[in-house]
Scaffold this motif. Structure first.
Motif, mmCIF file in Angstrom:
data_model
loop_
_atom_site.group_PDB
_atom_site.id
_atom_site.type_symbol
_atom_site.label_atom_id
_atom_site.label_comp_id
_atom_site.label_asym_id
_atom_site.label_seq_id
_atom_site.Cartn_x
_atom_site.Cartn_y
_atom_site.Cartn_z
ATOM 1 N N GLY A 182 -17.371 -11.037 28.978
ATOM 2 C CA GLY A 182 -15.901 -10.833 29.392
ATOM 3 C C GLY A 182 -15.120 -10.758 27.979
ATOM 4 N N ILE A 183 -13.968 -10.969 28.126
ATOM 5 C CA ILE A 183 -12.652 -10.751 27.109
ATOM 6 C C ILE A 183 -11.917 -12.056 26.892
ATOM 7 C CG2 ILE A 183 -11.022 -9.736 25.705
ATOM 8 C CD1 ILE A 183 -11.921 -7.070 27.370
ATOM 9 N N VAL A 224 -12.497 -5.317 14.052
ATOM 10 C CA VAL A 224 -12.098 -4.357 14.768
ATOM 11 C C VAL A 224 -12.306 -4.403 16.350
ATOM 12 C CG1 VAL A 224 -12.431 -1.692 15.252
ATOM 13 C CG2 VAL A 224 -12.360 -2.778 12.744
ATOM 14 N N LEU A 225 -13.748 -4.912 16.531
ATOM 15 C CA LEU A 225 -13.723 -4.672 18.109
ATOM 16 C C LEU A 225 -12.909 -5.770 18.863
ATOM 17 C CD1 LEU A 225 -15.443 -3.582 20.195
ATOM 18 C CD2 LEU A 225 -17.398 -5.342 19.724
ATOM 19 N N GLN A 234 -10.031 -4.003 19.444
ATOM 20 C CA GLN A 234 -10.182 -3.162 20.643
ATOM 21 C C GLN A 234 -10.422 -3.719 21.975
ATOM 22 O OE1 GLN A 234 -13.684 -1.297 18.751
ATOM 23 N NE2 GLN A 234 -12.306 0.482 18.202
ATOM 24 N N LEU A 235 -10.979 -4.860 22.015
ATOM 25 C CA LEU A 235 -11.180 -5.660 23.101
ATOM 26 C C LEU A 235 -9.911 -6.087 23.595
ATOM 27 C CD1 LEU A 235 -14.530 -7.668 22.975
ATOM 28 C CD2 LEU A 235 -14.188 -5.392 23.946
ATOM 29 N N LYS A 256 -7.197 -4.982 23.299
ATOM 30 C CA LYS A 256 -6.199 -3.837 23.902
ATOM 31 C C LYS A 256 -6.861 -3.511 25.225
ATOM 32 C CE LYS A 256 -5.000 -1.526 19.288
ATOM 33 N NZ LYS A 256 -5.328 -0.542 18.318
ATOM 34 N N MET A 257 -8.088 -3.318 25.401
ATOM 35 C CA MET A 257 -8.734 -2.920 26.608
ATOM 36 C C MET A 257 -8.144 -3.969 27.855
ATOM 37 S SD MET A 257 -10.065 -0.294 26.246
ATOM 38 C CE MET A 257 -8.465 -0.015 25.410
ATOM 39 N N LYS A 258 -8.069 -5.449 27.361
ATOM 40 C CA LYS A 258 -7.728 -6.474 28.182
ATOM 41 C C LYS A 258 -6.233 -6.360 28.698
ATOM 42 C CE LYS A 258 -7.483 -11.473 28.163
ATOM 43 N NZ LYS A 258 -7.904 -11.996 29.470
ATOM 44 N N ARG A 284 -4.459 -3.604 28.336
ATOM 45 C CA ARG A 284 -4.283 -2.371 29.401
ATOM 46 C C ARG A 284 -4.668 -2.626 30.685
ATOM 47 N NH1 ARG A 284 -0.999 0.810 29.753
ATOM 48 N NH2 ARG A 284 -1.421 1.724 27.571
ATOM 49 N N MET A 285 -5.531 -3.411 30.971
ATOM 50 C CA MET A 285 -5.901 -3.777 32.473
ATOM 51 C C MET A 285 -5.060 -4.746 32.914
ATOM 52 S SD MET A 285 -10.147 -3.404 32.473
ATOM 53 C CE MET A 285 -10.960 -2.724 31.171
ATOM 54 N N LEU A 309 0.976 -5.127 27.134
ATOM 55 C CA LEU A 309 0.726 -4.634 25.994
ATOM 56 C C LEU A 309 1.106 -5.532 24.783
ATOM 57 C CD1 LEU A 309 1.071 -0.853 25.937
ATOM 58 C CD2 LEU A 309 -0.785 -2.182 26.664
ATOM 59 N N VAL A 334 -1.720 -7.387 22.666
ATOM 60 C CA VAL A 334 -2.669 -6.775 21.773
ATOM 61 C C VAL A 334 -2.779 -7.343 20.676
ATOM 62 C CG1 VAL A 334 -3.024 -4.891 20.339
ATOM 63 C CG2 VAL A 334 -2.462 -4.431 22.917
ATOM 64 N N THR A 384 -2.982 -8.037 16.559
ATOM 65 C CA THR A 384 -2.634 -7.093 15.426
ATOM 66 C C THR A 384 -3.592 -7.458 14.591
ATOM 67 O OG1 THR A 384 -1.347 -8.864 14.467
ATOM 68 C CG2 THR A 384 -0.208 -7.714 15.974
ATOM 69 N N LEU A 385 -3.699 -6.515 13.479
ATOM 70 C CA LEU A 385 -4.581 -6.595 12.204
ATOM 71 C C LEU A 385 -4.398 -7.914 11.602
ATOM 72 C CD1 LEU A 385 -6.298 -4.396 10.826
ATOM 73 C CD2 LEU A 385 -4.788 -4.058 9.109
#
Lengths: 421, 421
Positions: free
Chosen positions: A288-289, A321-322, A325-326, A328-330, A332-333, A337, A340, A342-343
């Motif tokens: 999970g995230i 990085v992951l 990305q994760l 972002k996917m969380k 999105r779902m 937004l 998300v 940040t760096l």
């Protein structure tokens, strides 16, 4: 000592501090200042054109799972443990094998610029002791834990409650005064430790003021198992808290913390508590995230772990990085937004936030340990590509490798490849 | 030609074909057989201990975005295009710059073992023409597309409808009979092509029997834009279908295909249609997670693309692993673990399924093009680690890099590093 280069670090999660062609000034192994000009007379170590970053801090990995990296990714947590993990970990009875693997892990940590880390060594006292020694030899800094397991593991891979406590105490006494390599009390997770064991470990934490690490809320199956074993408690948090293993007496690391209740989050905020996000492991094991953003916003010192071999890359930029990305996917779902990462947030987690477990490390503020990396990004640039320091940092994190790290310093001292001979 | 090694490939998505210490027998650039014993008299090229795999096929990348790899990951699709992508792509008016970047991209594809790919070259005819020439020089196989955009782009980066059609036709005529490097008609996506342009491109596809590539259903904002521009249609699919750009007359690649309706999926099954999953790009741009499993189960030839520079790694194993990880996160959030992609499924996508766009490539069945890689996994093995061929493949995909690929063959011919001088 004065180093010149493009200096980047994060004082807080929201912003990079940027000193292009700046100077990092070091005294007695600590940062004295970072400044845009240097008018002093000391010889300047000129790394113009390179990035100067804090070293990475990896708050969760299993040295004795190293050989399994990148394997068994068709399994979920509990079956993965039975099928891949225990059979590998049991090999560490053989100290010759243990030495070969541990040296490899420490060398990989060095290559990756993770000069500080928090390590699960082994169930076995002898192998754990060896890991302490080798880590000291390597010149890296780490917390090393002898892993305690006295229930619900295979017959070939278990120890008595007494051994868990006595061996832990023995190693604590032996290494607690070492400066760079320190012991950490390591109950594997609730299902693998009896109440007696947890009580004993909590007592040790208090008596010696030694930190604690474990896993929790990694998978739903694990959580169901915990409440089945302890119907009187609702969560791992309640169990750990009961036995003094949740940051009440000494600082505590818990890997994963994905499936948390609101009550658990509330207690995390009150305790000396360091949750560790392990994105690659959580993705590989379909765990999970984690709600990392929520932790950051709550001011909880969440950091990042490679979780070798749940994760497969020791090199922290892969985890950084992951993690983005994760998130972002969380986001999105969940159609939000704003969640998300940040760096700067994730870089902060992998440096200053994780580093805070070690004290003043992971940043270049005054008084912080002078732990830094020199990064040459030329090999990952396209022809004629010309970028700002933050863009080059982003490129390094997304495209770079160990090979871009050309020098590594801990407490202002250059660390060479360990175990060269 | 006979090669000995640990040979792995996928005839179908569910199983690996495994020939440990097997023989790959090649005649006239094609696979004649794979067998466990070889009794013939031909000299054996002995690669014992190495893996022999089909080359990777990358069905979607933008050569003119290469310099942006790993940059701009705080943006979503439409803002990312404006802020990062167009300003870079416009530089390809300068053919000297274009040549430097294109050579770098082709070299990176070679290093990564992606010996066949489908490429967006440039809006500009001259730069696109150059990409054809350089790809031919490189020895790699590719479809190369001149990108057509005649509406809704910045003033500094647009062309007339007439130019889109005429220049596309010119390049089709010039390169359609080349064996390894072929033209592909490339409307960028619906919002960037007028109806006249799409009509003209559909006509070219039919007249010359040339394939088509575009993007669709990548982001929700994009889909809203499409229906705003074309209120008479419900989806990009309907628009493309109307103008002969959806696999009715010639085979068609569509990158992304995340946010699809049931009607779109039904039409995909009926057409000569190749959706491309671009996991890294979809994660970086917060686009969402494609239902890859559903496509595979429906028998749609879904494959994988690096989508440089939405994605940042040309090396396909990075995409393969992330495709698995994203499927796991989707399965976890939807609470249906049967939707997790397996290693063989994703390997199949990156070899045989993507390869089918080129004809009989991407597998080692009889008659298939002898496109293969020799992989030395020793550098990613732990001390004393001894694994089966499939485990070593998994390790290579999760932990390996370009450096593990020691030889590359296309049509049975060894391909050396291009542009060495």
């Amino acid at each position: 000592m004065v180093i010149k280069g493009d200096i980047l670090f994060t004082k807080n999660k929201d912003d990079f501090e940027i000193y292009e062609n700046g100077f990092l000034i070091i005294e007695d192994g600590k940062v004295k200042a970072v400044q845009q000009e240097y008018l002093g007379t000391e010889k300047i170590i000129d790394r113009t054109g390179n990035l100067i970053l804090p070293t990475f801090v990896d708050l969760h990995l299993h040295a004795n799972q190293y050989a399994n990296c990148g394997l068994g990714n068709d399994e979920e947590l509990l079956t993965w443990l039975e099928k891949y993990t225990y059979p590998e970990e049991v090999k560490f009875k053989d100290l010759t094998y243990a030495e070969e693997i541990y040296k490899e892990v420490l060398t990989k940590l060095w290559e990756a610029g993770s000069l500080r880390s928090v390590i699960y060594a082994s169930l076995y006292k002898e192998a754990s002791d060896l890991m302490f020694k080798l880590t000291i030899d390597s010149g890296l800094s780490a917390y090393v834990g002898k892993v305690n397991m006295d229930r619900n593991t295979p017959d070939f891979y278990i120890e008595s409650t007494e051994d868990s406590i006595n061996f832990s105490e023995e190693l604590i006494k032996k290494y607690k005064d070492n400066e760079l390599v320190k012991p950490i009390i390591t109950p594997r997770f609730v299902p693998h430790c009896t109440v007696e064991s947890m009580k004993g470990q909590g007592k040790l934490a208090k008596e010696y003021d030694v930190p604690v690490q474990s896993h929790m809320n990694e998978s739903l199956a694990e959580n169901a198992w915990v409440t089945q074993l302890h119907p009187e408690y609702k969560t791992s948090t309640e169990v750990f808290e009961k036995y003094g293993l949740f940051g009440s007496s000494s600082k505590t690391i818990m890997a994963h913390c994905i499936h948390n209740t609101k009550e658990e989050l509330d207690l995390m905020k009150k305790r000396n508590f360091y949750p560790v996000h392990c994105p690659e492991s959580n993705a590989n094991l379909t765990s999970g995230i984690m709600d990392v953003k929520g932790m950051l916003e709550a001011g909880i010192p969440v950091s990042i772990g490679s979780d070798i071999s749940g994760g497969h890359h020791i090199f922290m930029p892969n985890q950084i990085v992951l993690a983005i990305q994760l998130s972002k996917m969380k986001a999105r779902m969940e159609d939000d937004l704003s969640r998300v990462l940040t760096l700067s947030e994730v870089f902060y987690m992998a440096t200053k936030s994780g580093g805070s477990f070690f004290g003043e490390t992971g940043s270049f503020e005054e008084g912080y340990s002078a732990d830094f990396l020199v990064i040459d990004t030329r090999s990952i640039m396209a022809p004629r590509e010309n970028r700002t320091p933050v863009e080059r940092l982003e490129k390094f994190l997304y495209l770079g490798s160990q090979n871009n790290i050309i020098e590594k310093f801990l407490q202002g001292k250059k660390i060479d490849r360990p175990f060269k001979d």
